[in-house]
Design an enzyme around this catalytic site. Structure first.
Site, PDB file in Angstrom:
ATOM      1  N   ASP A 134       0.921  -0.918   0.171  1.00 29.62           N
ATOM      2  CA  ASP A 134      -0.146   0.037  -0.119  1.00 29.62           C
ATOM      3  C   ASP A 134       0.887   1.378   0.133  1.00 29.62           C
ATOM      4  O   ASP A 134       1.964   1.183  -0.320  1.00 29.62           O
ATOM      5  CB  ASP A 134      -0.763  -0.101   1.350  1.00 29.62           C
ATOM      6  CG  ASP A 134      -2.265   0.320   0.918  1.00 29.62           C
ATOM      7  OD1 ASP A 134      -2.418   1.353  -0.064  1.00 29.62           O
ATOM      8  OD2 ASP A 134      -3.293   0.209   1.764  1.00 29.62           O
TER       9      ASP A 134
ATOM     10  N   TRP B  42      -3.166   3.431  -5.647  1.00 30.15           N
ATOM     11  CA  TRP B  42      -4.266   3.941  -6.199  1.00 30.15           C
ATOM     12  C   TRP B  42      -4.076   4.790  -7.539  1.00 30.15           C
ATOM     13  O   TRP B  42      -4.783   5.886  -7.593  1.00 30.15           O
ATOM     14  CB  TRP B  42      -4.634   5.085  -5.025  1.00 30.15           C
ATOM     15  CG  TRP B  42      -4.395   4.328  -3.584  1.00 30.15           C
ATOM     16  CD1 TRP B  42      -4.855   3.129  -3.142  1.00 30.15           C
ATOM     17  CD2 TRP B  42      -3.623   4.980  -2.264  1.00 30.15           C
ATOM     18  NE1 TRP B  42      -4.524   2.996  -1.852  1.00 30.15           N
ATOM     19  CE2 TRP B  42      -3.907   4.028  -1.461  1.00 30.15           C
ATOM     20  CE3 TRP B  42      -3.068   6.242  -2.354  1.00 30.15           C
ATOM     21  CZ2 TRP B  42      -3.278   4.304  -0.260  1.00 30.15           C
ATOM     22  CZ3 TRP B  42      -2.684   6.545  -1.137  1.00 30.15           C
ATOM     23  CH2 TRP B  42      -2.475   5.683  -0.094  1.00 30.15           C
ATOM     24  N   GLY B  43      -3.197   4.557  -8.167  1.00 28.51           N
ATOM     25  CA  GLY B  43      -2.988   5.207  -9.576  1.00 28.51           C
ATOM     26  C   GLY B  43      -2.017   6.460  -9.596  1.00 28.51           C
ATOM     27  O   GLY B  43      -2.103   7.219 -10.379  1.00 28.51           O
TER      28      GLY B  43
ATOM     29  N   ASP C 101     -10.150   3.628  -3.534  1.00 27.73           N
ATOM     30  CA  ASP C 101     -10.583   2.420  -3.006  1.00 27.73           C
ATOM     31  C   ASP C 101     -12.069   2.160  -3.448  1.00 27.73           C
ATOM     32  O   ASP C 101     -13.030   3.099  -3.572  1.00 27.73           O
ATOM     33  CB  ASP C 101     -10.780   2.179  -1.472  1.00 27.73           C
ATOM     34  CG  ASP C 101      -9.449   1.945  -0.777  1.00 27.73           C
ATOM     35  OD1 ASP C 101      -8.336   2.126  -1.473  1.00 27.73           O
ATOM     36  OD2 ASP C 101      -9.333   1.964   0.486  1.00 27.73           O
TER      37      ASP C 101
HETATM   38  C1  GLA Z   1      -6.142   1.299   1.413  1.00 27.74           C
HETATM   39  C2  GLA Z   1      -6.002   0.146   0.328  1.00 27.74           C
HETATM   40  C3  GLA Z   1      -7.120  -0.666   0.564  1.00 27.74           C
HETATM   41  C4  GLA Z   1      -6.941  -1.594   1.972  1.00 27.74           C
HETATM   42  C5  GLA Z   1      -6.500  -0.649   3.175  1.00 27.74           C
HETATM   43  C6  GLA Z   1      -6.176  -1.203   4.324  1.00 27.74           C
HETATM   44  O1  GLA Z   1      -7.061   2.131   1.354  1.00 27.74           O
HETATM   45  O2  GLA Z   1      -6.621   0.906  -0.932  1.00 27.74           O
HETATM   46  O3  GLA Z   1      -7.417  -1.544  -0.273  1.00 27.74           O
HETATM   47  O4  GLA Z   1      -5.683  -2.298   1.668  1.00 27.74           O
HETATM   48  O5  GLA Z   1      -5.687   0.435   2.469  1.00 27.74           O
HETATM   49  O6  GLA Z   1      -6.121  -0.391   5.320  1.00 27.74           O
END
Ligand code: GLA
Length: 379
Positions: free
Chosen positions: A149, A183-184, A204
């Site tokens: 992440d 996330w891009g 997300d």
């Molecule tokens: C981010 C990621 C999610 C998940 C959460 C966990 O938001 O994008 O997919 O893994 O963290 O905290």
């Protein structure tokens, strides 16, 4: 000849081993499995993961192709004096290795989550400055998949940080699917293909039609960056979590099949309804997602709330999704010429699992609100 072979051996022995080299042997088709986050958030435990592995087998998910059992955030609590990561002793009293062994004993694969920044999104210790150490720990446990992440990464450069994990994975000598989850940010589709096996393209997902459809329908144009071993990731599945209706979940699964997206179920497999099973385990829809050529589909037509997306398949046929994003039922006409299909085409309805016979020039279907008709169009 012998000299040439020797030279080739020398070159391959001296080239740095990177995930690039292994990327087409693992994740040759989009990874399929289950992840804890969408349904359980931080409520993960040894017991939950074992029960889910059992259920993946007994529900038929394993036979349908879902292989990875992935723990998301919140399994880690601190670092030991030597810097190694400490697993939550209450939730995972046996530690991770026995859990990985259990998952492997079911002929399934085991995945964990970390963060390239200083903390995970749920404020657990991140892997910043511990990249190689953490990957080595995971490899020792028998981890097959790592999602990394991007929380608490202020001032860090994603490509630089993620490359450290790529090289650590190669060094570990273990085949580990590498999921980049930033996330891009900074167009991971441009550096992702030589860094990891998949990369998130958006923020997300949540279990709502608006969230899912905004993500899914915004993926047009990214197909050129995807292929065998390296995939765009529009986030995990929400099918079966209850926030969308049947037609909306069909739209979700159809889009993810056309997009060659990883299929990571995010629901409680232990208690899935027959309706959810039929969506997640439709073999013909999964076959589109897993098509060996690995060409991501794209939008070929749209008019107001109506869209047609097409994905070319290995056998020369095409998968065509006729989507209605509108608030009432609409008719949608698929013109064979517009998608390069023969004037006389054979059609199969992939959700109904029914042949529609040979059809001339075009096919018109009534598509429910937020729904889809998913066709295989062949010669
Ligand atoms: C981010 C990621 C999610 C998940 C959460 C966990 O938001 O994008 O997919 O893994 O963290 O905290």
């Amino acid at each position: 000849m012998a000299l040439l072979a020797l030279a080739a051996l020398f070159v391959s022995a001296t080239l740095p081993q990177t995930a690039e080299a292994q990327s087409t042997t693992i994740a040759a088709t989009p990874p399929m499995g289950w992840n804890s986050w969408n349904k359980f958030g931080c409520n993960v435990s040894d017991k939950l993961i074992r029960e889910m592995a059992d259920a993946i087998v007994s529900a038929g998910m394993k036979d349908a192709g879902y292989r990875f059992v992935n723990i998301d955030d919140c399994w880690q609590v601190s670092r030991a004096a030597d810097g190694s990561i400490v697993v939550d002793p209450e939730r995972f009293p046996n530690g991770m290795k026995p859990l990985a062994d259990y998952v492997h004993s079911k002929d399934l694969k085991f995945g964990v989550y970390t963060d390239a920044g200083r903390m995970t999104c749920a404020k657990r210790p991140g892997s910043y400055d511990h990249e190689a150490q953490d990957i080595k720990t995971y490899a020792d446990w028998g981890v097959d998949y790592v999602k990394i992440d991007w929380c608490y990464a202020d001032g860090l450069e994603p490509e630089v940080q993620y490359t450290k994990f790529r090289d650590a994975i190669a060094q570990s000598g273990r085949q580990i699917v590498f999921s980049i989850c930033n996330w891009g940010v900074k167009a991971p589709w441009t550096w992702g293909p030589h860094t990891g096996n998949l990369w998130r393209t958006t923020g997300d997902i949540s279990d709502k039609y608006d969230s899912m459809s905004l993500i899914g329908f915004s993926q047009d144009g990214l197909g050129k960056f995807a292929g065998r071993g390296h995939w765009n990731d529009p986030d995990m599945l929400e099918v079966g979590n209850g926030g969308m209706n049947h037609d909306e979940y069909l739209t979700h699964m159809t889009l993810w099949a056309i997009l060659a997206a990883p299929l990571l179920a995010g629901n409680d497999i232990r208690s899935m309804s027959e309706e959810t099973k039929a969506i997640l385990m439709n073999p013909e829809v999964i076959a589109v997602n897993q098509d060996a050529k690995g060409i991501q589909g794209h939008r070929v037509w749209d008019e107001g709330p109506l869209e047609i997306w097409v994905r070319p398949l290995t056998d020369g046929s095409q998968a065509a999704g006729l989507f209605n994003r509108g608030e009432s039922a609409f008719k949608i006409r698929l013109d064979f010429k517009a998608i390069g299909a023969p004037a006389s085409a054979k059609l199969r309805d992939l959700w109904e699992r029914k042949d529609l016979g040979r059809v001339q020039d075009s096919y018109t279907a009534e598509v429910p609100k937020h729904g889809v008709v998913f066709l295989k169009v062949s010669k």
